[in-house]
Design an enzyme around this catalytic site. Structure first.
Site, PDB file in Angstrom:
ATOM      1  N   HIS A   1       0.851  -1.180   0.000  1.00  0.00           N
ATOM      2  CA  HIS A   1       0.000   0.000   0.000  1.00  0.00           C
ATOM      3  C   HIS A   1       0.893   1.238   0.000  1.00  0.00           C
ATOM      4  O   HIS A   1       2.118   1.150   0.140  1.00  0.00           O
ATOM      5  CB  HIS A   1      -0.944   0.006   1.206  1.00  0.00           C
ATOM      6  CG  HIS A   1      -2.137  -0.881   1.029  1.00  0.00           C
ATOM      7  ND1 HIS A   1      -3.093  -0.656   0.064  1.00  0.00           N
ATOM      8  CD2 HIS A   1      -2.522  -2.001   1.681  1.00  0.00           C
ATOM      9  CE1 HIS A   1      -4.015  -1.595   0.126  1.00  0.00           C
ATOM     10  NE2 HIS A   1      -3.694  -2.427   1.095  1.00  0.00           N
TER      11      HIS A   1
ATOM     12  N   ASP B   1      -0.166   6.941  -3.414  1.00  0.00           N
ATOM     13  CA  ASP B   1      -1.343   6.651  -4.237  1.00  0.00           C
ATOM     14  C   ASP B   1      -1.629   7.732  -5.265  1.00  0.00           C
ATOM     15  O   ASP B   1      -1.824   7.450  -6.454  1.00  0.00           O
ATOM     16  CB  ASP B   1      -2.579   6.499  -3.349  1.00  0.00           C
ATOM     17  CG  ASP B   1      -2.691   5.120  -2.726  1.00  0.00           C
ATOM     18  OD1 ASP B   1      -1.928   4.215  -3.112  1.00  0.00           O
ATOM     19  OD2 ASP B   1      -3.555   4.946  -1.852  1.00  0.00           O
TER      20      ASP B   1
END
Length: 368
Positions: free
Chosen positions: A128, A158
């Site tokens: 992540h 992200d």
């Protein structure tokens, strides 16, 4: 209409940077259709929609079935862009890898959004945002002296290093296609993009102007004139007066004289400056300091919550964050003078149906 009006994008549903990228493309006027598992589409219809799914309809497609494969290939043949965010090899196992899709549509821009990229020792490993920025030096650099690294929500990996770079890759490939007539594969990895965002810091480090010791540098809360301070009401202001003229305006607003203080760049005495600034800034509330500094050149602004932000005069004038019908959502960016984008997150935005998008693409809605 938006500058990307006429561009067709097929998005294979994912999480994080892929949906953000698809939403940005829709904001800019592209016609985007999102493919997801039929069960996921039904679940979304019964409850809240997935993150960042605004601006494009969702079609349920079972890629394990012959009908689903046929529908996906039909869309690929009609599209300008394919956007996927699975681990390497996943699309190939579905029979929709780059070789297959570029054979179907040689002008296709095939954009692959991953954390680690399509190759390398970690390419197939789960991760992540914070994992990706942990290995390229970015996360180590964020935090206060003596404290641990602080994950910057998921903005850096992200969205900054992921969504923005895959959109840059897509747009670049579309421009190149104008001369070559051919599509290509875009390999966008969050570990790469967030590393590139660290370019200035790496350059400073190479010149000896940045230390690996966190919270000791001029942009990482090490400098007392580039930090956040608590005010009398427990709220905070941001101070970013790097240049001498801005620093002078900051001191003037505080009622301090530079002659009575250590030099701005005297790093050994930064703790003295920090203590003095903190002492003065604690004497008034956040909003009182906002009024003191107003539109001065001191580079001081109040730190607003997401609930407060839409009501700030500048944010309201720009539509940077909008409050409407009980909803808060960011406005489109960047801005264009002839072909403005659209706020796909606006509750009143008329999102097209699957049938409408398919008709626009010249395809039959069929059983979809």
């Amino acid at each position: 209409m938006g500058p990307l009006h006429g561009i067709r994008v097929v998005e294979f549903a994912g999480i994080g940077p892929g949906p953000m990228a698809a939403m940005l493309l829709a904001d800019l006027g592209a016609s985007v259709i999102r493919l997801d598992r039929p069960a996921a589409v039904e679940a979304a219809a019964r409850s809240a929609r997935p993150h960042m799914s605004a601006g494009r309809p969702v079609m349920g497609v079972d890629l394990k079935s012959q009908d689903g494969q046929a529908r996906a290939r039909e869309l690929v043949q009609a599209a300008d862009v394919l956007l996927e965010g699975f681990r390497p090899g996943a699309m190939e196992r579905r029979g929709l890898g780059p070789d297959t899709c570029l054979d179907l549509n040689p002008r296709l821009v095939y954009a692959r959004m991953t954390g680690w990229g399509q190759n390398g020792p970690l390419a197939s490993v789960a991760g992540h945002d914070m994992n990706y920025i942990a290995l390229n030096g970015a996360l180590h650099s964020i935090g206060r002296s003596g404290g641990p690294p602080v994950p910057p929500v998921n903005l850096l990996g992200d969205f900054g290093g992921g969504a923005m770079f895959v959109v840059t890759g897509i747009l670049s490939a579309l421009v190149e296609r104008q001369s070559s007539g051919r599509g290509q594969v875009v390999d966008a990895a969050m570990v790469d993009g967030s590393a590139l965002l660290m370019s200035m810091v790496y350059e400073d480090r190479g010149r000896g102007g940045w230390s690996d010791e966190r919270g000791t540098n001029y942009l990482d809360t090490g400098a007392p004139w580039y930090d956040v301070y608590e005010c009398a009401d427990g709220r905070h202001v941001s101070v970013g007066c790097i240049e001498p003229q801005f620093y002078a305006a900051f001191l003037e607003g505080l009622g301090l004289s530079g002659a009575d203080l250590p030099d701005q760049w005297d790093q050994e005495n930064w703790p003295v400056l920090r203590e003095r600034f903190a002492e003065v800034l604690r004497t008034r509330t956040r909003d009182e300091w906002a009024e003191v500094f107003g539109d001065t050149e001191a580079c001081v602004q109040p730190i607003l919550s997401m609930a407060e932000a839409p009501d700030h005069p500048h944010i309201r004038a720009r539509g940077s964050v909008v409050r409407k019908d009980g909803s808060l959502y960011p406005g489109p960016a960047p801005r264009f003078d002839r072909t403005p984008g659209r706020a796909t997150r606006d509750p009143e935005f008329p999102e097209p149906s699957v049938a409408e998008v398919l008709a626009e693409w010249g395809l039959d809605a069929g059983a979809s």
